[in-house]
Design a protein around this motif. Sequence first.
Motif, mmCIF file in Angstrom:
data_model
loop_
_atom_site.group_PDB
_atom_site.id
_atom_site.type_symbol
_atom_site.label_atom_id
_atom_site.label_comp_id
_atom_site.label_asym_id
_atom_site.label_seq_id
_atom_site.Cartn_x
_atom_site.Cartn_y
_atom_site.Cartn_z
ATOM 1 N N MET A 154 -17.748 30.374 0.513
ATOM 2 C CA MET A 154 -17.833 29.106 0.829
ATOM 3 C C MET A 154 -17.109 28.652 2.106
ATOM 4 O O MET A 154 -15.890 29.043 2.326
ATOM 5 C CB MET A 154 -17.543 28.135 -0.395
ATOM 6 N N GLU A 155 -17.727 27.899 2.944
ATOM 7 C CA GLU A 155 -16.987 27.422 3.944
ATOM 8 C C GLU A 155 -16.591 25.976 3.860
ATOM 9 O O GLU A 155 -17.135 25.034 3.238
ATOM 10 C CB GLU A 155 -17.830 27.494 5.181
ATOM 11 N N GLU A 156 -15.739 25.707 4.384
ATOM 12 C CA GLU A 156 -15.042 24.414 4.605
ATOM 13 C C GLU A 156 -14.678 24.062 6.105
ATOM 14 O O GLU A 156 -14.311 24.699 6.880
ATOM 15 C CB GLU A 156 -13.676 24.259 3.743
ATOM 16 N N LEU A 157 -14.907 22.627 6.485
ATOM 17 C CA LEU A 157 -14.601 22.237 7.868
ATOM 18 C C LEU A 157 -13.173 21.518 7.696
ATOM 19 O O LEU A 157 -12.734 20.878 6.968
ATOM 20 C CB LEU A 157 -15.439 20.932 8.061
ATOM 21 N N VAL A 158 -12.208 22.054 8.721
ATOM 22 C CA VAL A 158 -11.199 21.593 8.868
ATOM 23 C C VAL A 158 -10.706 21.152 10.336
ATOM 24 O O VAL A 158 -11.516 21.775 11.207
ATOM 25 C CB VAL A 158 -9.872 22.575 8.320
ATOM 26 N N LYS A 159 -9.904 20.209 10.823
ATOM 27 C CA LYS A 159 -9.607 19.771 12.021
ATOM 28 C C LYS A 159 -8.521 20.679 12.660
ATOM 29 O O LYS A 159 -7.501 21.047 11.844
ATOM 30 C CB LYS A 159 -9.137 18.373 12.208
ATOM 31 N N LYS A 160 -8.626 21.137 13.759
ATOM 32 C CA LYS A 160 -7.676 21.936 14.224
ATOM 33 C C LYS A 160 -7.386 21.328 15.774
ATOM 34 O O LYS A 160 -8.436 21.025 16.482
ATOM 35 C CB LYS A 160 -8.228 23.346 14.581
ATOM 36 N N LEU A 161 -6.097 21.512 16.196
ATOM 37 C CA LEU A 161 -5.702 20.921 17.391
ATOM 38 C C LEU A 161 -6.004 21.846 18.664
ATOM 39 O O LEU A 161 -5.473 23.122 18.479
ATOM 40 C CB LEU A 161 -4.299 20.550 17.396
ATOM 41 N N ILE A 162 -6.813 21.560 19.545
ATOM 42 C CA ILE A 162 -7.352 22.516 20.737
ATOM 43 C C ILE A 162 -6.769 21.819 21.793
ATOM 44 O O ILE A 162 -6.671 20.889 22.253
ATOM 45 C CB ILE A 162 -8.609 22.690 20.751
ATOM 46 N N THR A 163 -6.070 22.865 22.713
ATOM 47 C CA THR A 163 -5.564 22.701 24.081
ATOM 48 C C THR A 163 -6.405 23.279 25.047
ATOM 49 O O THR A 163 -6.841 24.395 24.975
ATOM 50 C CB THR A 163 -4.075 22.887 24.351
ATOM 51 N N ASN A 164 -6.560 22.570 26.238
ATOM 52 C CA ASN A 164 -7.284 23.321 27.541
ATOM 53 C C ASN A 164 -6.128 23.196 28.429
ATOM 54 O O ASN A 164 -5.974 22.295 29.211
ATOM 55 C CB ASN A 164 -8.557 22.542 27.752
ATOM 56 N N ILE A 165 -5.513 24.190 28.541
ATOM 57 C CA ILE A 165 -4.385 24.537 29.459
ATOM 58 C C ILE A 165 -4.699 24.296 30.877
ATOM 59 O O ILE A 165 -4.011 23.954 31.865
ATOM 60 C CB ILE A 165 -3.601 25.926 29.295
ATOM 61 N N SER A 166 -5.832 24.831 31.325
ATOM 62 C CA SER A 166 -6.281 24.630 32.716
ATOM 63 C C SER A 166 -6.684 23.205 33.140
ATOM 64 O O SER A 166 -6.434 22.741 34.487
ATOM 65 C CB SER A 166 -7.451 25.397 33.059
ATOM 66 N N TRP A 167 -6.840 22.240 32.073
ATOM 67 C CA TRP A 167 -6.882 20.777 32.402
ATOM 68 C C TRP A 167 -5.463 19.924 32.337
ATOM 69 O O TRP A 167 -5.455 18.918 32.971
ATOM 70 C CB TRP A 167 -7.919 20.119 31.508
ATOM 71 N N CYS A 168 -4.555 20.658 31.808
ATOM 72 C CA CYS A 168 -3.150 19.998 31.552
ATOM 73 C C CYS A 168 -2.696 19.832 32.763
ATOM 74 O O CYS A 168 -2.401 20.744 33.466
ATOM 75 C CB CYS A 168 -2.450 20.705 30.439
#
Length: 70
Positions: free
Chosen positions: A1-15
């Motif tokens: 079974m799969e579940e949706l979870v929120k994860k913090l994503i960073t795009n270092i090249s834009w930072c």
Amino acid sequence: MEELVKKLITNISWCKGCGICVAFCPKQVLEIENGKIKVAREEDCIKCSQCELRCPDYAIYLEEIEVKDE
């Protein structure tokens, strides 16, 4: 079974290392390291989206990902 979870994503090249996301994080999850954003304590993240809402460069965001239950 799969579940949706929120994860913090960073795009270092834009930072640009402005630190706005760090300042607005209520749980001090984020740090600036070598002039770029770093998720230092992901387990403390309450997924409030303050970092995503405040980042002028769209370099950090919450994304729903599928996680498989084992």
